[in-house]
Design a protein around this motif. Structure first.
Motif, PDB file in Angstrom:
ATOM      1  N   LEU A 224       0.827  -1.205   0.000  1.00 14.14           N
ATOM      2  CA  LEU A 224       0.000   0.000   0.000  1.00 14.14           C
ATOM      3  C   LEU A 224       0.867   1.263   0.000  1.00 14.14           C
ATOM      4  O   LEU A 224       0.570   2.227  -0.724  1.00 14.14           O
ATOM      5  CB  LEU A 224      -0.921   0.000   1.223  1.00 14.14           C
ATOM      6  CG  LEU A 224      -2.053  -1.037   1.234  1.00 14.14           C
ATOM      7  CD1 LEU A 224      -2.762  -1.016   2.590  1.00 14.14           C
ATOM      8  CD2 LEU A 224      -3.047  -0.761   0.118  1.00 14.14           C
ATOM      9  N   ILE A 225       1.903   1.256   0.806  1.00 12.34           N
ATOM     10  CA  ILE A 225       2.771   2.429   0.887  1.00 12.34           C
ATOM     11  C   ILE A 225       3.517   2.644  -0.428  1.00 12.34           C
ATOM     12  O   ILE A 225       3.667   3.790  -0.889  1.00 12.34           O
ATOM     13  CB  ILE A 225       3.756   2.280   2.060  1.00 12.34           C
ATOM     14  CG1 ILE A 225       2.987   2.357   3.392  1.00 12.34           C
ATOM     15  CG2 ILE A 225       4.832   3.357   2.006  1.00 12.34           C
ATOM     16  CD1 ILE A 225       3.839   2.108   4.608  1.00 12.34           C
ATOM     17  N   VAL A 226       3.956   1.568  -1.059  1.00 16.48           N
ATOM     18  CA  VAL A 226       4.648   1.690  -2.340  1.00 16.48           C
ATOM     19  C   VAL A 226       3.725   2.318  -3.384  1.00 16.48           C
ATOM     20  O   VAL A 226       4.130   3.216  -4.142  1.00 16.48           O
ATOM     21  CB  VAL A 226       5.161   0.319  -2.816  1.00 16.48           C
ATOM     22  CG1 VAL A 226       5.612   0.382  -4.271  1.00 16.48           C
ATOM     23  CG2 VAL A 226       6.309  -0.137  -1.936  1.00 16.48           C
ATOM     24  N   ILE A 227       2.475   1.866  -3.435  1.00 18.41           N
ATOM     25  CA  ILE A 227       1.507   2.447  -4.368  1.00 18.41           C
ATOM     26  C   ILE A 227       1.309   3.929  -4.067  1.00 18.41           C
ATOM     27  O   ILE A 227       1.273   4.775  -4.977  1.00 18.41           O
ATOM     28  CB  ILE A 227       0.164   1.701  -4.281  1.00 18.41           C
ATOM     29  CG1 ILE A 227       0.299   0.312  -4.887  1.00 18.41           C
ATOM     30  CG2 ILE A 227      -0.937   2.469  -5.013  1.00 18.41           C
ATOM     31  CD1 ILE A 227       0.534   0.303  -6.368  1.00 18.41           C
ATOM     32  N   GLY A 228       1.171   4.259  -2.786  1.00 17.46           N
ATOM     33  CA  GLY A 228       0.996   5.655  -2.409  1.00 17.46           C
ATOM     34  C   GLY A 228       2.176   6.522  -2.811  1.00 17.46           C
ATOM     35  O   GLY A 228       2.005   7.639  -3.300  1.00 17.46           O
ATOM     36  N   VAL A 229       3.382   5.998  -2.619  1.00 16.76           N
ATOM     37  CA  VAL A 229       4.583   6.763  -2.977  1.00 16.76           C
ATOM     38  C   VAL A 229       4.643   6.993  -4.484  1.00 16.76           C
ATOM     39  O   VAL A 229       4.933   8.112  -4.946  1.00 16.76           O
ATOM     40  CB  VAL A 229       5.846   6.031  -2.486  1.00 16.76           C
ATOM     41  CG1 VAL A 229       7.108   6.671  -3.075  1.00 16.76           C
ATOM     42  CG2 VAL A 229       5.910   6.052  -0.962  1.00 16.76           C
ATOM     43  N   MET A 230       4.348   5.969  -5.267  1.00 17.39           N
ATOM     44  CA  MET A 230       4.361   6.144  -6.725  1.00 17.39           C
ATOM     45  C   MET A 230       3.320   7.163  -7.162  1.00 17.39           C
ATOM     46  O   MET A 230       3.582   7.999  -8.045  1.00 17.39           O
ATOM     47  CB  MET A 230       4.132   4.798  -7.420  1.00 17.39           C
ATOM     48  CG  MET A 230       5.294   3.841  -7.317  1.00 17.39           C
ATOM     49  SD  MET A 230       5.184   2.427  -8.456  1.00 17.39           S
ATOM     50  CE  MET A 230       3.739   1.570  -7.794  1.00 17.39           C
ATOM     51  N   GLY A 231       2.147   7.120  -6.552  1.00 19.13           N
ATOM     52  CA  GLY A 231       1.108   8.086  -6.889  1.00 19.13           C
ATOM     53  C   GLY A 231       1.516   9.510  -6.559  1.00 19.13           C
ATOM     54  O   GLY A 231       1.311  10.433  -7.355  1.00 19.13           O
ATOM     55  N   VAL A 232       2.116   9.701  -5.391  1.00 14.90           N
ATOM     56  CA  VAL A 232       2.551  11.043  -4.983  1.00 14.90           C
ATOM     57  C   VAL A 232       3.652  11.559  -5.903  1.00 14.90           C
ATOM     58  O   VAL A 232       3.646  12.734  -6.312  1.00 14.90           O
ATOM     59  CB  VAL A 232       3.030  11.028  -3.520  1.00 14.90           C
ATOM     60  CG1 VAL A 232       3.719  12.347  -3.167  1.00 14.90           C
ATOM     61  CG2 VAL A 232       1.862  10.784  -2.580  1.00 14.90           C
ATOM     62  N   VAL A 233       4.602  10.699  -6.259  1.00 14.94           N
ATOM     63  CA  VAL A 233       5.704  11.114  -7.129  1.00 14.94           C
ATOM     64  C   VAL A 233       5.176  11.569  -8.488  1.00 14.94           C
ATOM     65  O   VAL A 233       5.570  12.626  -9.018  1.00 14.94           O
ATOM     66  CB  VAL A 233       6.724   9.971  -7.294  1.00 14.94           C
ATOM     67  CG1 VAL A 233       7.728  10.299  -8.408  1.00 14.94           C
ATOM     68  CG2 VAL A 233       7.460   9.729  -5.988  1.00 14.94           C
ATOM     69  N   MET A 234       4.262  10.801  -9.069  1.00 15.41           N
ATOM     70  CA  MET A 234       3.720  11.173 -10.374  1.00 15.41           C
ATOM     71  C   MET A 234       2.857  12.424 -10.270  1.00 15.41           C
ATOM     72  O   MET A 234       2.875  13.287 -11.157  1.00 15.41           O
ATOM     73  CB  MET A 234       2.908  10.013 -10.950  1.00 15.41           C
ATOM     74  CG  MET A 234       3.739   8.781 -11.281  1.00 15.41           C
ATOM     75  SD  MET A 234       5.172   9.144 -12.341  1.00 15.41           S
ATOM     76  CE  MET A 234       4.374   9.850 -13.782  1.00 15.41           C
ATOM     77  N   TYR A 235       2.100  12.546  -9.198  1.00 20.62           N
ATOM     78  CA  TYR A 235       1.293  13.754  -8.982  1.00 20.62           C
ATOM     79  C   TYR A 235       2.194  14.988  -8.921  1.00 20.62           C
ATOM     80  O   TYR A 235       1.925  16.009  -9.569  1.00 20.62           O
ATOM     81  CB  TYR A 235       0.495  13.606  -7.699  1.00 20.62           C
ATOM     82  CG  TYR A 235      -0.401  14.787  -7.380  1.00 20.62           C
ATOM     83  CD1 TYR A 235      -1.762  14.747  -7.692  1.00 20.62           C
ATOM     84  CD2 TYR A 235       0.101  15.929  -6.763  1.00 20.62           C
ATOM     85  CE1 TYR A 235      -2.590  15.828  -7.397  1.00 20.62           C
ATOM     86  CE2 TYR A 235      -0.716  17.009  -6.473  1.00 20.62           C
ATOM     87  CZ  TYR A 235      -2.059  16.952  -6.784  1.00 20.62           C
ATOM     88  OH  TYR A 235      -2.870  18.026  -6.493  1.00 20.62           O
ATOM     89  N   GLU A 236       3.273  14.906  -8.152  1.00 23.30           N
ATOM     90  CA  GLU A 236       4.180  16.041  -8.025  1.00 23.30           C
ATOM     91  C   GLU A 236       4.899  16.334  -9.334  1.00 23.30           C
ATOM     92  O   GLU A 236       5.198  17.493  -9.636  1.00 23.30           O
ATOM     93  CB  GLU A 236       5.202  15.770  -6.914  1.00 23.30           C
ATOM     94  CG  GLU A 236       4.615  15.829  -5.526  1.00 23.30           C
ATOM     95  CD  GLU A 236       4.069  17.205  -5.193  1.00 23.30           C
ATOM     96  OE1 GLU A 236       4.653  18.212  -5.645  1.00 23.30           O
ATOM     97  OE2 GLU A 236       3.042  17.282  -4.494  1.00 23.30           O
ATOM     98  N   LEU A 237       5.167  15.308 -10.115  1.00 24.34           N
ATOM     99  CA  LEU A 237       5.802  15.524 -11.417  1.00 24.34           C
ATOM    100  C   LEU A 237       4.898  16.349 -12.323  1.00 24.34           C
ATOM    101  O   LEU A 237       5.345  17.327 -12.947  1.00 24.34           O
ATOM    102  CB  LEU A 237       6.125  14.179 -12.068  1.00 24.34           C
ATOM    103  CG  LEU A 237       6.674  14.245 -13.500  1.00 24.34           C
ATOM    104  CD1 LEU A 237       7.999  15.012 -13.531  1.00 24.34           C
ATOM    105  CD2 LEU A 237       6.845  12.840 -14.074  1.00 24.34           C
TER     106      LEU A 237
END
Length: 257
Positions: A224-237
């Protein structure tokens, strides 16, 4: 005293730190069984222990998500331009789009499995189906809200409908477009993981299902945390690209994006 700019930069990290400490304190303080709700330290240990398989499945999920998201952007941008630039197309297609978006996308997964089998393709298509609607709606809104007075002035200067769309409509819709990208990328991760939990033998969704079957809740939360981190990274990009390309549309660069 910290400056407001420094406080704004540190605020997300401070909130994450606070929530992490609170999480650990609640689980340890109330002695919650690990098979129900693992502590943050247990999740961290599981992440380090299973780092290689987590990265393998995370890479699969990321590539699947980006493939579905890319198709959604292309399709959504084209359909949004058609819907937003033509009142007839808007009236004809918008109800169908709203009705389609109201259908839970998990209901499409069994159909996609029958058509394409278990694997990557259903996950890509699920990510596409769940993420293209925000792109269509935002691009259509940006074009449909073009001021009629501006269109009249441009037509009086000899501009065609295509000229207005290319030189005024689409640039004006860019803030809406980038806003839709930030929403759509998070939904694309949701779609791919949903499909992976049902019809795949790769990806974070599959990893989480296998871990939950083994009652390894620490690994489930790691996923779950890995998915959240990937989502946040792409959002910030996308937020970074948005600030660079459409900074003129935002009065307060330090405000919410």
């Amino acid at each position: 005293m910290l400056s407001q700019k420094t406080l704004i930069r540190l605020a997300p990290w401070l909130v994450i730190l606070f929530l992490g400490v609170l999480w650990e304190a609640i689980v340890v303080g109330f002695k919650v069984p690990e098979f129900l709700f693992p502590s943050l330290s247990a999740v961290w240990t599981a992440t380090l222990t299973h780092w290689d398989p987590i990265m393998m499945h995370a890479t699969q999920t990321f590539l699947t998500t980006m493939a579905g998201f890319g198709i959604a952007v292309v399709f959504g941008l084209a359909l949004g331009a058609a819907v937003g630039s033509s009142p007839v197309v808007y009236k004809a297609l918008y109800p169908l789009l709203v009705g389609f978006n109201s259908i839970p996308k998990v209901a499409f997964v069994p159909v996609l499995v029958v058509w394409f089998g278990i694997g990557t393709i259903p996950a890509i298509l699920t990510a596409f189906l769940i993420s293209f609607f925000p792109v269509v709606v935002n691009v259509a809104t940006g074009l449909a809200t073009l001021e009629p007075e501006l269109e009249d002035v441009l037509r009086s200067l000899g501009a065609s409908r295509l000229d207005i769309l290319k030189k005024v409509g689409l640039p004006r819709a860019m803030p809406y477009f980038f806003a839709s990208l930030k929403v759509a990328i998070t939904l694309a991760f949701v779609g791919s993981v949903i499909s992976e939990t049902v019809a795949s033998n790769l990806g974070i969704g599959y990893l989480m299902m296998a871990a939950s079957s083994a009652m390894d809740m620490a690994l489930v939360f790691a996923g779950l945390i890995v998915i959240g981190v990937m989502g946040v990274v792409m959002y910030e990009l996308f937020a970074f690209v948005e600030r660079r390309l459409t900074g003129w549309a935002h009065r307060n660069p330090n405000g919410a994006m």
